[in-house]
Motif scaffolding. Structure first.
Motif, short mmCIF file in Angstrom:
data_model
loop_
_atom_site.label_atom_id
_atom_site.label_comp_id
_atom_site.label_asym_id
_atom_site.label_seq_id
_atom_site.Cartn_x
_atom_site.Cartn_y
_atom_site.Cartn_z
N GLN A 1 54.56 16.39 62.82
CA GLN A 1 55.31 16.79 64.20
C GLN A 1 56.59 16.28 64.29
OE1 GLN A 1 53.18 15.87 67.72
NE2 GLN A 1 53.43 17.59 68.51
N GLY A 2 56.89 15.09 63.64
CA GLY A 2 57.99 14.14 63.63
C GLY A 2 59.07 14.56 62.36
N GLU A 3 58.76 15.39 61.58
CA GLU A 3 59.51 15.47 60.32
C GLU A 3 60.57 16.78 60.65
OE1 GLU A 3 59.58 13.58 57.91
OE2 GLU A 3 57.96 12.43 57.79
N ASP A 4 61.60 16.52 59.99
CA ASP A 4 62.45 17.60 60.04
C ASP A 4 62.59 18.27 58.67
OD1 ASP A 4 64.57 19.41 60.43
OD2 ASP A 4 66.15 18.10 60.41
N VAL A 5 61.49 19.23 58.36
CA VAL A 5 61.25 19.51 56.95
C VAL A 5 62.19 20.65 56.62
CG1 VAL A 5 59.46 20.70 55.74
CG2 VAL A 5 58.71 19.23 57.43
N SER A 6 62.56 20.63 55.34
CA SER A 6 63.54 21.73 54.88
C SER A 6 62.93 22.40 53.89
CB SER A 6 64.87 20.88 54.40
OG SER A 6 64.58 19.80 53.52
N PHE A 7 61.67 22.21 53.26
CA PHE A 7 61.27 22.95 52.08
C PHE A 7 59.62 22.69 51.97
CE2 PHE A 7 59.69 22.88 47.61
CZ PHE A 7 60.13 24.22 47.31
N ILE A 8 58.87 23.83 52.07
CA ILE A 8 57.33 23.72 51.91
C ILE A 8 57.08 24.49 50.55
CG2 ILE A 8 55.41 24.27 52.86
CD1 ILE A 8 56.62 24.21 55.63
N LYS A 9 56.36 24.02 49.77
CA LYS A 9 55.64 24.71 48.73
C LYS A 9 54.21 24.59 48.84
CE LYS A 9 53.21 23.66 44.71
NZ LYS A 9 52.36 22.37 44.35
N MET A 10 53.42 25.48 48.58
CA MET A 10 52.03 25.96 48.82
C MET A 10 51.65 26.57 47.45
SD MET A 10 51.28 27.05 52.62
CE MET A 10 51.65 26.29 54.01
#
Length: 377
Positions: A299-308
């Protein structure tokens, strides 16, 4: 664009029902062969070979021996089964050989053909016969319409070539030994880190869902990309322990490395998982584990890349990350090979979350595994 799309739609219209029936019948015939005591020779002693051995045994088969080109392996045992040389395999009468080597499957298939061994299954290719349960009760015309829509959304010709090749790999099917399909014509390297699609900066926060023991993390660090934080999720305790050790052994890292011993999904829950080499998946029994919803956990992260790469749980994990994706609009690298419908349904779902995403498909092995949907703004 029209040519690939029209070819795919025609293929679905002409082959959909017949192929699913033929694949089901062929899988049942092989399973019966295994249950009847047919000895199975498994070519490959690496991770893919271990995975293939698990599947053979799960279908009731008995391993007669492992086979490997590596002389160091000859005479050793794995899971209580000896490894023999290709020359020793020649001594068997009409052996049933399962290929479990992944990247070099086509070369092994050619080697077996030169040895005049004809009863050959490539396990990754044969595994396709179990990846279409969600298509059994749907209208083929509806599937064709979804596929057509996916073609329209893809950003480049390479992506459309990949989608067509993967659909042809499933829907152009003839039962029998030695009919495995390979994908060398659309295979390319640099999985997850396509420099012409994905960019990283000093502020990048990466999320690795299905981190295994840190192989993707190590690949990322080896490339020297800038980043601020790398967050790794790994469900299995055994892999997580190795992942932690590997993180501790990283020196001189410019960013923060974090790991969590949990999987990701649509909701926060306790589950059980089947702990199988590098392909653990949620099951009704097995080892107890935890699933977290990324909308909450990050919730508090400014995510820029997600790999699944999470063994078929990608759609559930995306549903559990909708708010995060809408808020941060991270670059995505989502595996779409764990079911046939993932090839088109995951790109369509990503588009529904953020319509501005440009969508790409890339395929990263000569076998059916490791097809990835990339989404970028």
């Amino acid at each position: 664009m029209g040519n690939q799309k029209e070819t795919a739609v025609r293929l679905l219209s002409e082959n959909f029902t017949a192929v699913m029936e033929a694949r089901s019948a062929w899988r049942a015939a092989v399973q019966q062969m295994f249950r009847d005591g047919e000895p199975v020779y498994l070519w490959g002693t690496g991770q893919m070979g271990q995975w293939a051995a698990h599947l053979v045994r799960d279908m009731g088969g008995q391993l007669a021996a492992f086979v490997d080109n590596n002389a160091v392996r000859w005479g050793t045992e794995m899971e209580g089964v000896s490894c023999i040389s290709p020359e020793q395999l020649r001594e068997a009468t009409d052996p049933l050989v399962v290929i479990g080597v992944g990247m070099s499957g086509a070369a092994v298939a050619a080697q077996l053909a030169d040895m005049n061994i004809r009863r050959v299954l490539d396990m990754p290719d044969f595994y396709l016969n179990s990846l279409f349960d969600d298509l059994r009760s749907v209208n083929p015309a509806d599937v064709a319409a979804r596929v057509e829509r996916c073609f329209d959304l893809l950003a480049d010709e390479r992506s459309r070539d990949v989608l067509l090749a993967k659909l042809e790999g499933f829907f152009k099917f003839e039962p029998g030994f030695g009919n495995q399909k390979y994908y060398g014509e659309v295979c390319q390297g640099d999985q997850y880190f396509q420099d012409d699609i994905i960019r990283f900066t000093e502020a990048s926060v990466l999320v690795d869902c299905g981190a295994y023991t840190g192989d993707t993390m190590e690949d990322f660090l080896r490339r020297g990309y800038p980043f601020r934080k790398y967050i790794a999720y790994e469900l299995t305790q055994q892999n997580y322990s190795v992942l932690q050790d590997n993180i501790k052994n990283v020196h001189g890292c410019i960013g923060e490395l974090l790991a969590y011993n949990c999987g990701v999904g649509e909701r926060n829950e306790q589950i059980y998982y089947d702990d199988v080499v590098s392909a653990s998946a949620i099951s009704s029994v097995g080892t107890r584990g935890e699933i977290v919803r990324m909308d909450d956990h990050l919730q508090g992260e400014d995510v820029s890349f997600i790999k699944m790469d999470i063994e078929g749980a990608e759609r559930a994990a995306l549903r559990g990350a909708e708010q995060l994706i809408r808020r941060c609009r991270p670059d995505l690298a989502i595996c779409v090979y764990h079911s046939i419908s993932d090839l088109f349904e995951i790109p369509l779902y990503i588009h529904s979350i953020v319509p501005e995403y440009r969508l790409y498909l890339r395929h990263h092995t000569p076998v059916f595994c490791e097809t990835v949907c990339y989404a970028v703004i």
